[in-house]
Design a protein around this motif. Structure first.
Motif, PDB file in Angstrom:
ATOM      1  N   ILE A 167       0.851  -1.192   0.000  1.00  0.00           N
ATOM      2  CA  ILE A 167       0.000   0.000   0.000  1.00  0.00           C
ATOM      3  C   ILE A 167       0.884   1.239   0.000  1.00  0.00           C
ATOM      4  O   ILE A 167       1.813   1.355   0.810  1.00  0.00           O
ATOM      5  CB  ILE A 167      -0.917   0.015   1.239  1.00  0.00           C
ATOM      6  CG1 ILE A 167      -1.936  -1.110   1.140  1.00  0.00           C
ATOM      7  CG2 ILE A 167      -1.645   1.334   1.368  1.00  0.00           C
ATOM      8  CD1 ILE A 167      -2.970  -1.094   2.227  1.00  0.00           C
ATOM      9  N   GLY A 168       0.609   2.166  -0.911  1.00  0.00           N
ATOM     10  CA  GLY A 168       1.397   3.393  -1.011  1.00  0.00           C
ATOM     11  C   GLY A 168       1.138   4.325   0.160  1.00  0.00           C
ATOM     12  O   GLY A 168       0.120   4.227   0.851  1.00  0.00           O
ATOM     13  N   GLU A 172      -2.317   7.155   4.178  1.00  0.00           N
ATOM     14  CA  GLU A 172      -2.768   8.393   4.813  1.00  0.00           C
ATOM     15  C   GLU A 172      -4.265   8.601   4.618  1.00  0.00           C
ATOM     16  O   GLU A 172      -4.954   9.090   5.521  1.00  0.00           O
ATOM     17  CB  GLU A 172      -1.980   9.578   4.251  1.00  0.00           C
ATOM     18  CG  GLU A 172      -0.516   9.587   4.706  1.00  0.00           C
ATOM     19  CD  GLU A 172       0.283  10.710   4.074  1.00  0.00           C
ATOM     20  OE1 GLU A 172      -0.275  11.430   3.202  1.00  0.00           O
ATOM     21  OE2 GLU A 172       1.469  10.870   4.436  1.00  0.00           O
ATOM     22  N   GLU A 173      -4.782   8.228   3.452  1.00  0.00           N
ATOM     23  CA  GLU A 173      -6.211   8.365   3.202  1.00  0.00           C
ATOM     24  C   GLU A 173      -7.015   7.422   4.098  1.00  0.00           C
ATOM     25  O   GLU A 173      -8.039   7.814   4.671  1.00  0.00           O
ATOM     26  CB  GLU A 173      -6.512   8.058   1.727  1.00  0.00           C
ATOM     27  CG  GLU A 173      -7.982   8.041   1.362  1.00  0.00           C
ATOM     28  CD  GLU A 173      -8.682   9.391   1.520  1.00  0.00           C
ATOM     29  OE1 GLU A 173      -9.927   9.417   1.442  1.00  0.00           O
ATOM     30  OE2 GLU A 173      -7.999  10.411   1.724  1.00  0.00           O
ATOM     31  N   ILE A 174      -6.538   6.186   4.257  1.00  0.00           N
ATOM     32  CA  ILE A 174      -7.216   5.230   5.141  1.00  0.00           C
ATOM     33  C   ILE A 174      -7.181   5.728   6.580  1.00  0.00           C
ATOM     34  O   ILE A 174      -8.177   5.673   7.300  1.00  0.00           O
ATOM     35  CB  ILE A 174      -6.575   3.828   5.025  1.00  0.00           C
ATOM     36  CG1 ILE A 174      -6.825   3.255   3.621  1.00  0.00           C
ATOM     37  CG2 ILE A 174      -7.135   2.877   6.088  1.00  0.00           C
ATOM     38  CD1 ILE A 174      -6.084   1.956   3.343  1.00  0.00           C
ATOM     39  N   ILE A 196      -6.403  -7.531  -0.741  1.00  0.00           N
ATOM     40  CA  ILE A 196      -5.808  -8.201   0.428  1.00  0.00           C
ATOM     41  C   ILE A 196      -5.007  -7.220   1.289  1.00  0.00           C
ATOM     42  O   ILE A 196      -5.212  -7.153   2.510  1.00  0.00           O
ATOM     43  CB  ILE A 196      -4.947  -9.406  -0.005  1.00  0.00           C
ATOM     44  CG1 ILE A 196      -5.846 -10.525  -0.525  1.00  0.00           C
ATOM     45  CG2 ILE A 196      -4.096  -9.917   1.164  1.00  0.00           C
ATOM     46  CD1 ILE A 196      -5.084 -11.661  -1.202  1.00  0.00           C
ATOM     47  N   PRO A 197      -4.085  -6.436   0.727  1.00  0.00           N
ATOM     48  CA  PRO A 197      -3.341  -5.501   1.591  1.00  0.00           C
ATOM     49  C   PRO A 197      -4.206  -4.396   2.180  1.00  0.00           C
ATOM     50  O   PRO A 197      -3.919  -3.908   3.275  1.00  0.00           O
ATOM     51  CB  PRO A 197      -2.270  -4.928   0.653  1.00  0.00           C
ATOM     52  CG  PRO A 197      -2.759  -5.183  -0.719  1.00  0.00           C
ATOM     53  CD  PRO A 197      -3.564  -6.432  -0.661  1.00  0.00           C
ATOM     54  N   ILE A 198      -5.272  -3.985   1.476  1.00  0.00           N
ATOM     55  CA  ILE A 198      -6.175  -2.967   2.031  1.00  0.00           C
ATOM     56  C   ILE A 198      -6.848  -3.499   3.290  1.00  0.00           C
ATOM     57  O   ILE A 198      -6.908  -2.818   4.326  1.00  0.00           O
ATOM     58  CB  ILE A 198      -7.244  -2.556   0.987  1.00  0.00           C
ATOM     59  CG1 ILE A 198      -6.609  -1.727  -0.121  1.00  0.00           C
ATOM     60  CG2 ILE A 198      -8.376  -1.771   1.655  1.00  0.00           C
ATOM     61  CD1 ILE A 198      -7.550  -1.424  -1.275  1.00  0.00           C
TER      62      ILE A 198
END
Length: 343
Positions: free
Chosen positions: A87-88, A93-95, A326-328
């Protein structure tokens, strides 16, 4: 299963799955040779695809000469072929911004988390709140509302509050209600709500309760207060499922919609994930829900400060972008755990 597939078979299967994830269209041999750097003729690819179909990895829709992956293929892809992306920083930061706890109660945080999972994945986001049963008992208080009507206030150690209006069998003086609360708070300290329920039943059967009228009343009131309670479920993004081309059939769409209207069905679906650690992936029939053919579920548990487990996840078609989702799910579960523990 790994030994069944040659490196060529694995390469072609991966290409078919990744093409189908993007297009939702059956994939033919010429498409494979045109889109992927393979030094193979369409005839060779066709032969390998026939072998993959015989092994149960591919299926042939009647309306097309191409092939589509089966649940077995997706399981092999997830277990053996998939490269999960990182994840970038911008996405992290948005999450974090969307899931921020500041100024919100737990329900608001979890509801916003389900919205974020839906908007980020473009599928359906689901968060199951911690079951009240798993919380640690802090205190119980009884407030007299009328001659026999009583407000019972049950507070857990993490601050969750449940209020119930209960009817007593007889009128109870306010002073006695205070004594009952004090007795129960001492008796039940440190227990989970589930343990409280068992403890109350044990105490009601004891000789002491038979001879102590105040104790018997207290136990009777408290059992009405801590009866079974389902977890709260937050669902966002159902419309995203209906945007997927494989669910364009109206009858199928209605079946799926009815499934996700039933809270008990969602809890049944997520209860298995609740007892597992880390990210869990349920593909197609693995969910054991007959009303969800062609759907996959990716979940992970999250933990509050008092080790109260909840679970969150994403539901989408079996051809969902696993490498992205999956990573989210994994990052969000760890973030929510950290935020709730800090709170």
């Amino acid at each position: 299963m790994d030994e069944q597939l040659s490196s060529r078979g694995r390469q072609i299967l991966e290409a078919i799955i990744e093409d189908y994830i993007v297009t939702a269209e059956p994939v033919g041999s010429r498409t494979i040779t045109r889109r992927h750097p393979m030094s193979l003729s369409p005839a060779t690819v066709r032969n390998v695809m026939a072998d993959l179909e015989e092994m149960g990895f591919l299926a042939s829709p009647h309306t097309s000469a191409g092939r589509i992956p089966t649940d077995k293929a997706y399981r092999f892809y997830v277990n053996s072929l998939l490269s999960v992306r990182n994840i970038g920083r911008d996405e992290q930061e948005e999450i974090l911004r969307r899931c921020s706890v500041a100024g919100k109660d737990m329900a608001e945080v979890l509801k916003e988390t389900s919205r974020m999972l839906s908007s980020t994945s473009h599928y359906m986001g689901i968060v199951v709140a911690p079951r009240f049963d798993a919380n640690i008992f802090r205190q119980i208080e009884f407030v007299r509302l009328g001659s026999r009507r009583i407000l019972a206030i049950l507070v857990s150690r993490n601050g969750t509050v449940q209020n119930r209006i209960i009817e007593a069998d007889e009128e109870i003086p306010a002073d006695d209600l205070v004594k009952m609360s004090n007795y129960l708070n001492e008796l039940l300290e440190g227990l989970t709500i589930a343990q409280v329920r068992k403890k109350l039943l044990q105490e009601m059967q004891s000789d002491k309760a038979r001879y102590d009228q105040l104790m018997a009343r207290a136990l009777a009131l408290s059992t009405k207060t801590v009866n079974e309670d389902d977890a709260e479920v937050f669902i966002e993004g159902q419309v995203n499922i209906f945007d997927q081309p494989e669910f364009a059939d109206v009858a199928k769409m209605k079946d799926i919609f009815r499934t996700f209207e039933k809270k008990s069905t969602i809890l049944q679906l997520f209860d298995r994930a609740l007892v597992a650690e880390g990210v869990q992936i349920y593909i197609g029939a693995e969910s054991h829900l007959s009303d969800m053919p062609g759907m996959s579920l990716i979940t992970s548990t999250y933990v509050t400060g008092q080790n109260t487990l909840g679970v969150l996840g994403v539901v989408g078609p079996t051809r969902m972008g696993y490498a992205k989702v999956i990573p989210i799910v994994d990052y969000t579960a760890k973030l929510v755990s950290r935020l709730l523990e800090m709170e």
